[in-house]
Scaffold this active site. Structure first.
Site, short mmCIF file in Angstrom:
data_model
loop_
_atom_site.label_atom_id
_atom_site.label_comp_id
_atom_site.label_asym_id
_atom_site.label_seq_id
_atom_site.Cartn_x
_atom_site.Cartn_y
_atom_site.Cartn_z
N ASP A 8 0.83 -1.20 0.00
CA ASP A 8 0.00 0.00 0.00
C ASP A 8 0.87 1.26 0.00
O ASP A 8 2.07 1.21 0.29
CB ASP A 8 -0.88 -0.03 1.26
N ASP A 15 -10.56 2.07 -3.49
CA ASP A 15 -11.11 1.83 -2.15
C ASP A 15 -12.62 1.83 -2.17
O ASP A 15 -13.25 1.50 -1.16
CB ASP A 15 -10.63 2.92 -1.18
#
Ligand code: DGJ
Length: 746
Positions: free
Chosen positions: A479, A549
């Protein structure tokens, strides 16, 4: 495939029967661009394409000559400063402050295959027969700077991959302030500029605008390719559709600050330039040093956008992505992020994993919160060892227990960041990117490590290498959750501060290269607050990436549809999450959430233990379905059929290589009543085969493609018990399987 060089006319013609790319050494020894498009027959010269006339208000190259004007010519790799007033591909600042250069043709060579680009991701060949590369050398004699322009033509793809390599063979330092990966001058401007743009949670929406005089561009200045604009643009003719018409794709294999621009000049010539964003970029080249630009990949399609996308899909799937997972169907995973966020214990994770295993899910992924003192997003980043207060058996123990269940174990990391509250920051406060005397901005309470420094990358590598060696980890989610600000490196001299952003991304690539080489069977998935660094550069290391997301099925229709413009289904991380959805609070049917997520790598991101039995049973069926069809979906040929940017119905499909199986995804955003009947014309089938739909009726490929598949639903039918037998966010999958080859003449 041929790369011709005609000595007399000094013309290069790169052609493979699908595309032609023609360059000519002009009278002033500069490289002129003559043509890029559908293949044309070769001839000894294409000089008729060099149009020079006398015009007012023009700067001419030679005394006494009132025709030869660089401004009027289509250039191959234009330099700033000598009468071409459009955006340059190259700008070199010299000792005396001048930015004027004169790059003239020196030599060329053709090699079989494709050379590697040092330290950078790029497309590749598996054998020398797959491609040929033309290396054209130009030189500015005053500075001694040499540029090698690389053009790789693939044998059986309408693809040209380009980059430039600079070498300072002069006696003085120079500074590259602009060093594009490609420049292309097209003879007219009747194009739409298509871009993939958006923001966090709504990445890669499709926008198209007709070109107009002046510059249209997309760019990133954030240190990553960004949620906002993807390093990919298309020039398409106004009438081009998914299935017909001309389109040229431009894709940059790079994950840092980029620019892609189209400039229409006063004679309607369109110049496309693409490469590292010149804003705050300046690379010092000392004598003897070299600089390699990232690669840009151009794809030409005469048959619409689907054909263009399919070329990118296959190229990026097979000749950009690498390693063990390149050709393998991707594991169906469960990720705990939206199930628990930071609130978990080992037992809670294991109980989710057990239920997942019962449904046939293959991998359990532990997301953020397992390391250092990570109890919320204010601490812990940088400390890549387990938090034993939370996970009493550490990652080694948890991974072992997951493996004992018969599942694989995956782990989340965010290796480029630190929190102030971390052992790493306390030990090395000078390792973060910060400008002396200036405020340090933060994003999500975190700061960016200076990956331009080798000792920083080494330290993170050592921590991760230990983790991956000790624990049974099969997958890493990498990430990256903030943009870079106050860019400055404590170890670079003043005249090298313009290198910080590019050096950063080279450091990221270096760590990726080291980890993927040391652990070749680990599946890497990239992520950057969702799709903030979803680009071909990262795809070279991580064959899949978290698309966004936003996990809402309806939102995902747009995001995934836009993403497929350049990227293959096999690289698109997509999960089924809970309803109502955590990002938009929308309730969507379980069936639709899966029907959208199937068109990606597929997984779940919710607390399975909180689902009613009826939905758990659906999960089991969905997992079984995906296991059966993932090969077709992830590696078949993908077609966009109906766009979420244009209507209420969305449709797409994948067809197996042998055209024997197809999976069609059909989605309706809002329900209606007393609606028209509907059908969708399918694509990519074999006209001569008969396809059985969902085990029922059979139709020929020609019927399904020309008449269409009947998709009318309850909204176009009778009420059942007084209500419409369909709903908002409804969807269907159609499975097509060949039952017989049709006899001739049917
Ligand atoms: C952002 C990612 O996109 C999410 O999937 C999740 O991993 C969080 N970071 C964790 O902090």
């Amino acid at each position: 495939m041929s790369i011709y060089f005609e000595e007399k006319s000094r013309t290069f013609h790169l052609t493979n029967g699908m595309i032609s790319y023609i360059i000519k050494v002009l009278r002033n020894d500069h490289l002129g661009q003559l043509y890029f498009g559908k293949a044309v027959d070769h001839r000894e010269d294409f000089d008729y394409l060099v149009e020079i006339v006398q015009r007012s208000m023009t700067i001419y190259a030679y005394p006494g000559d009132m025709k030869f004007a660089i401004e009027h010519l289509k250039q191959e790799y234009p330099a700033y400063g000598s009468g071409d007033y459009r955006q340059p591909a190259v700008r070199v600042i010299q000792k005396n402050g001048s930015a004027v250069t004169d790059f003239i043709y020196e030599s060329h060579r053709v090699i079989d295959g494709k050379p590697k680009l040092e330290g950078l991701p790029a497309t590749y060949c598996e054998s020398d027969e797959e491609a040929q590369t033309l290396i054209l050398t130009v030189r500015d004699s005053l500075t001694g700077v040499k540029i090698e322009l690389l053009y790789t033509l693939f044998a059986d793809r309408p693809v040209l991959a380009r980059s430039a390599r600079f070498v300072n063979e002069g006696a003085d330092d120079v500074y590259l302030d602009e060093a594009m990966s490609l420049s292309l001058d097209l003879p007219d401007c009747d194009y739409e500029f298509m871009q993939l743009s958006g923001a966090w949670c709504r990445e890669r929406y499709i926008y198209s605008t007709h070109l107009r005089p002046g510059i249209q561009s997309v760019e990133s200045t954030r240190g990553a390719s960004s949620h906002n604009h993807n390093p990919f643009v298309v020039l398409k003719r106004p009438h081009t559709t998914e299935d017909a018409g001309e389109a040229i794709g431009f894709s940059l294999v790079y994950s840092g600050n980029f620019i892609a621009r189209a400039e229409v000049d006063h004679y309607d010539v369109t110049r496309v330039t693409m490469g590292i964003n010149p804003l705050n970029f300046s690379w010092k080249l000392e004598p003897g040093e070299s600089f390699q630009t990232p690669e840009a990949v151009m794809v030409y399609s005469a048959n619409g956008l689907n054909a263009m996308s399919q070329v990118y899909h296959k190229l990026y799937q097979k000749r950009l992505a690498r390693g063990y997972w390149r050709d393998r169907p991707r594991p169906i995973l469960i990720n705990n992020w939206e199930a628990t966020y930071f609130d978990f214990t080992e037992e809670k994770l294991l109980s989710i994993a057990r239920t997942a295993k019962d449904q046939g899910i293959e991998m359990f992924v532990l997301d953020d919160g397992w390391y250092g003192n990570r109890i919320n997003d204010k601490s812990g980043l940088g400390d890549w060892y387990p938090n034993l207060n939370r996970l009493e058996n550490g990652i080694v123990g948890l991974a072992e227990r997951i493996e004992e269940l018969g599942m694989k174990f995956g782990l989340w990391i965010e290796p480029e960041m630190v929190n102030f509250d971390s052992d790493l920051y306390r030990a090395h406060p000078d390792w973060v990117i910060q400008t002396p005397g200036r405020r340090m901005s933060h994003g999500r309470n975190q700061y960016v490590l200076d990956y331009g420094r080798k000792e920083v990358v080494d330290c993170i590598y050592e921590m991760l290498e230990k983790l991956l060696s000790e624990a049974k980890i099969s997958y890493i989610k990498w990430d990256m959750n903030r943009s870079i600000s106050e860019a400055f490196s404590g170890v670079l001299a003043a005249d090298r501060q313009g290198e910080v952003m590019h050096r950063y991304i080279l450091g990221v690539y270096d760590l990726y290269e080291r980890l993927t080489s040391a652990f070749p069977q680990v599946l890497f998935e990239s992520c950057a607050s969702g799709g903030g660094r979803f680009d071909p550069g990262i795809l070279y290391y991580a064959p899949q990436g978290w698309v966004s997301d936003d996990t809402d099925a309806c939102e995902r229709l747009k995001i995934q549809y836009g993403t497929t413009m350049c990227y293959p289904i096999s690289c698109m991380g997509s999960h089924v999450s809970i309803s109502p959805n955590h990002q938009v609070r929308r309730a969507t049917p379980m069936k639709t959430r899966a029907n959208v997520a199937y068109f990606g790598t597929f997984g779940y991101e919710l607390d399975l233990n909180a689902l009613p039995q009826e939905e758990l049973d659906m999960v089991k069926d969905q997992v079984a379905f995906m296991k059966e069809y993932r090969e077709v979906i992830q590696y078949g040929t993908f077609y966009r059929l109906a766009s979420p940017f244009e209507g209420n119905i969305v449709c797409w499909m994948c067809v197996s290589e042998d055209q024997n199986v197809a999976v069609v995804g059909w989605y309706k955003i809002l329900n209606g009543v007393n609606m028209p009947f509907s059908r969708v014309r399918l694509q990519g089938l074999d006209e001569k085969k008969s396809y059985c739909i969902d085990g029922g009726e059979s139709y020929s490929g020609s019927e399904l493609m020309h008449i269409g598949l009947i998709t009318s639903d309850g909204s176009a039918g009778e009420l059942v018990d007084g209500v419409i037998p369909s709903c908002d966010f409804d969807s269907r999958l159609y499975i097509l399987k060949v039952d017989v080859d049709l006899p001739e003449g049917r």
